[in-house]
Design an enzyme around this catalytic site. Structure first.
Site, PDB file in Angstrom:
ATOM      1  N   GLY A   1     -19.527  17.472  77.256  1.00  0.00           N
ATOM      2  CA  GLY A   1     -19.236  16.369  76.348  1.00  0.00           C
ATOM      3  C   GLY A   1     -19.672  16.710  74.938  1.00  0.00           C
ATOM      4  O   GLY A   1     -20.469  17.621  74.705  1.00  0.00           O
TER       5      GLY A   1
ATOM      6  N   MET B   1     -23.608  14.166  66.988  1.00  0.00           N
ATOM      7  CA  MET B   1     -24.709  15.016  66.554  1.00  0.00           C
ATOM      8  C   MET B   1     -24.870  16.278  67.379  1.00  0.00           C
ATOM      9  O   MET B   1     -25.681  17.140  67.041  1.00  0.00           O
ATOM     10  CB  MET B   1     -26.021  14.225  66.587  1.00  0.00           C
ATOM     11  CG  MET B   1     -26.075  13.117  65.559  1.00  0.00           C
ATOM     12  SD  MET B   1     -27.625  12.195  65.587  1.00  0.00           S
ATOM     13  CE  MET B   1     -27.348  11.078  66.951  1.00  0.00           C
TER      14      MET B   1
ATOM     15  N   VAL C   1     -22.957  18.880  74.699  1.00  0.00           N
ATOM     16  CA  VAL C   1     -23.691  19.078  75.939  1.00  0.00           C
ATOM     17  C   VAL C   1     -22.898  20.036  76.820  1.00  0.00           C
ATOM     18  O   VAL C   1     -21.705  19.831  77.067  1.00  0.00           O
ATOM     19  CB  VAL C   1     -23.919  17.744  76.684  1.00  0.00           C
ATOM     20  CG1 VAL C   1     -24.706  17.983  77.970  1.00  0.00           C
ATOM     21  CG2 VAL C   1     -24.664  16.757  75.793  1.00  0.00           C
TER      22      VAL C   1
ATOM     23  N   LYS D   1     -28.168  20.351  75.735  1.00  0.00           N
ATOM     24  CA  LYS D   1     -27.666  19.629  74.573  1.00  0.00           C
ATOM     25  C   LYS D   1     -28.090  20.386  73.322  1.00  0.00           C
ATOM     26  O   LYS D   1     -29.279  20.629  73.110  1.00  0.00           O
ATOM     27  CB  LYS D   1     -28.222  18.211  74.545  1.00  0.00           C
ATOM     28  CG  LYS D   1     -27.770  17.369  73.352  1.00  0.00           C
ATOM     29  CD  LYS D   1     -28.336  15.954  73.452  1.00  0.00           C
ATOM     30  CE  LYS D   1     -27.904  15.093  72.272  1.00  0.00           C
ATOM     31  NZ  LYS D   1     -28.434  13.703  72.388  1.00  0.00           N
TER      32      LYS D   1
ATOM     33  N   ASP E   1     -30.307   2.066  72.368  1.00  0.00           N
ATOM     34  CA  ASP E   1     -28.874   2.360  72.455  1.00  0.00           C
ATOM     35  C   ASP E   1     -28.417   2.358  73.908  1.00  0.00           C
ATOM     36  O   ASP E   1     -27.665   3.228  74.339  1.00  0.00           O
ATOM     37  CB  ASP E   1     -28.559   3.705  71.793  1.00  0.00           C
ATOM     38  CG  ASP E   1     -27.053   3.887  71.523  1.00  0.00           C
ATOM     39  OD1 ASP E   1     -26.350   2.854  71.372  1.00  0.00           O
ATOM     40  OD2 ASP E   1     -26.594   5.041  71.463  1.00  0.00           O
TER      41      ASP E   1
END
Length: 356
Positions: A84, A88, A91, A106, A196
Site C-alpha cells: 500500500g 507519507m 508499505v 513502512k 486517526d
C-alpha cells in the site's frame, strides 16, 4: 466540513468552489477531505493562512509529487511487493533475512522528506514502542536509509476493515468492537492518543484478531498508566473526527472513543450516522432488527455529541463490551436473563438501556 455536509448557504458554496478552482493548496485540501484521508497538521484549520475578511486559505504543502524508489534489499530486508501507499510513505511486504520471517516494512518515499513527514515516522515509532498488546500491531525495528526513516512491523496477512463490505452481522461487529476497545485501552494506558481511528487503520487477521495500525498522527499525553489529558491540535480524518476536535478543542480519550463509535456504526449499517446523533441507539435498532439493545446503546454512548456523556475511559468501555458479549452468548444457550451490568462506569453511560 460544512461544504461536504451541504450546510453552506448557496452563495458561500459557490464562493468556496470558485476559490478552490484558483488555489492549488485549497484544491488539494478538498481532495484530501473528499477521499477521506487523514488531515495533517499543515492542513489543519489552525494552519490556514488568512485571506482577508475573516476567511482563510490552506498553506501550500511541501510534499513533492515525485517519489523515491527503495532498493530491492533495504538494510537486510528484501522487498517482495508493494502492499500500500499513502501520503507519507509506502508499505512493502518484505523478508527479514536475519530470522527468515515476513514483515511489513513502512518507508518514507518522498524525494525530499519534509519536517512533518519525518516527525510522523518518529511519532509512530515512539507510540508503538509504548504499547505491547495483541490488538495493536507489533513493531520490530525502526531505522533510516539515505535520510529516509523506515519502520518494520509484524506482517498480518489479513484485510483492513476498509476492505470489508458493510453492513456486517452485528455479532461480528461486537467481536471487532471488543478488540479495538482493548487496543485503545492499551494505547491510552501508555499515554498515547491514536487520533486517526478509522476502518483503514485497523486490520483483521485470518483468526479474527483485530489490530490497530498507523499511529503516525498519535500524540503523547499524561504518563504511562494514567489517563491521558487533552491535546489541542486538529489532525486526523475529518469524517471520523469527534465534533469537539473538529471545532478545534482538545483531543482526549473520549474523542478516540467517538471515532470508534463512528467506525462501529458504519460497520453495522454501511453508512455513517446522521449529523444529529441523539437517537443513534433507536436508529441502529430500526436498521438492524435483532441487534442486542445493550450493544446499540454502547455505540450510541460513544457517539454522544457532548464528550462528558461518553465513556470516560477505554477500560470502562472494555468492561461494558465484555459484559454485553457474555450476555449475548448466555442468551443463546439459556432462557434465564443474567445480571445487568452495574460495575465501574455505570454512571458514565448516557441514556442507559436496562442492561446498564
Amino acid at each position: 466540513m460544512a461544504l461536504f455536509e451541504r450546510r453552506l448557504p448557496v452563495t458561500a458554496n459557490v464562493l468556496a468552489h470558485h476559490h478552490a478552482a484558483r488555489c492549488a493548496a485549497c484544491r488539494t485540501l478538498l481532495v484530501t477531505l473528499a477521499h477521506g484521508d487523514a488531515l495533517p497538521s499543515e492542513l489543519a484549520p489552525g494552519a490556514l493562512a488568512p485571506l482577508g475578511g475573516g476567511r482563510r486559505c490552506a498553506r501550500r504543502s511541501s510534499v513533492p509529487g515525485a517519489t523515491w524508489t527503495p532498493p530491492e534489499v533495504l538494510d537486510g530486508f528484501r522487498l517482495e511487493r508493494l502492499l500500500g501507499r499513502g501520503g507519507m510513505g509506502a508499505v512493502y511486504l518484505a523478508r527479514d533475512a536475519s530470522v527468515d520471517r515476513r514483515v511489513a516494512l513502512k518507508v518514507c518515499v518522498a524525494l525530499q522528506p519534509d519536517a512533518g513527514t519525518l516527525a510522523s515516522f518518529a511519532t509512530e515509532a515512539r507510540a508503538i514502542s509504548r504499547i505491547q498488546h495483541p490488538n495493536v500491531v507489533t513493531m520490530y525495528r525502526a531505522g533510516e536509509i539515505d535520510g529516509r526513516p523506515y519502520l518494520v512491523y509484524e506482517y498480518v496477512d489479513g484485510k483492513s476493515l476498509a476492505e470489508l463490505r458493510p453492513p456486517l452481522p452485528w455479532q461480528r461487529v461486537l467481536d471487532i468492537a471488543v478488540g479495538l476497545a482493548a487496543g485503545l485501552r492499551a494505547a491510552h494506558q501508555g499515554g498515547v492518543l491514536h487520533r486517526d481511528l478509522k476502518p483503514g487503520n485497523a486490520i483483521l487477521s485470518p483468526d479474527g484478531t483485530v489490530k490497530l495500525i498507523d499511529f503516525g498522527l498519535a500524540t503523547f499525553v499524561g504518563g504511562g498508566g494514567t489517563a491521558p489529558r487533552g491535546v489541542r491540535e486538529v489532525v486526523g480524518t475529518p469524517r471520523y473526527m469527534a465534533p469537539e476536535v473538529r471545532m478545534g478543542e482538545s483531543a482526549t480519550p473520549r474523542s478516540d472513543l467517538h471515532a470508534l463509535g463512528l467506525l462501529l456504526f458504519e460497520l453495522c449499517t454501511g453508512r455513517l450516522p446522521p449529523a444529529r446523533r441523539g437517537a443513534c441507539a433507536a436508529l441502529l435498532t430500526e436498521r438492524l432488527p435483532g441487534i442486542d439493545p445493550g450493544f446499540a446503546a454502547v455505540i450510541a454512548c460513544c457517539l454522544a455529541e457532548d464528550p462528558l456523556e461518553r465513556f470516560a475511559q477505554a477500560d470502562v468501555l472494555c468492561a461494558v463490551l465484555e459484559h454485553v458479549r457474555r450476555l449475548v452468548a448466555f442468551q443463546r444457550t439459556s432462557s434465564v436473563f443474567p445480571t445487568p451490568w452495574t460495575g465501574p462506569g455505570f454512571r458514565q453511560v448516557s441514556s442507559p438501556p436496562p442492561l446498564f
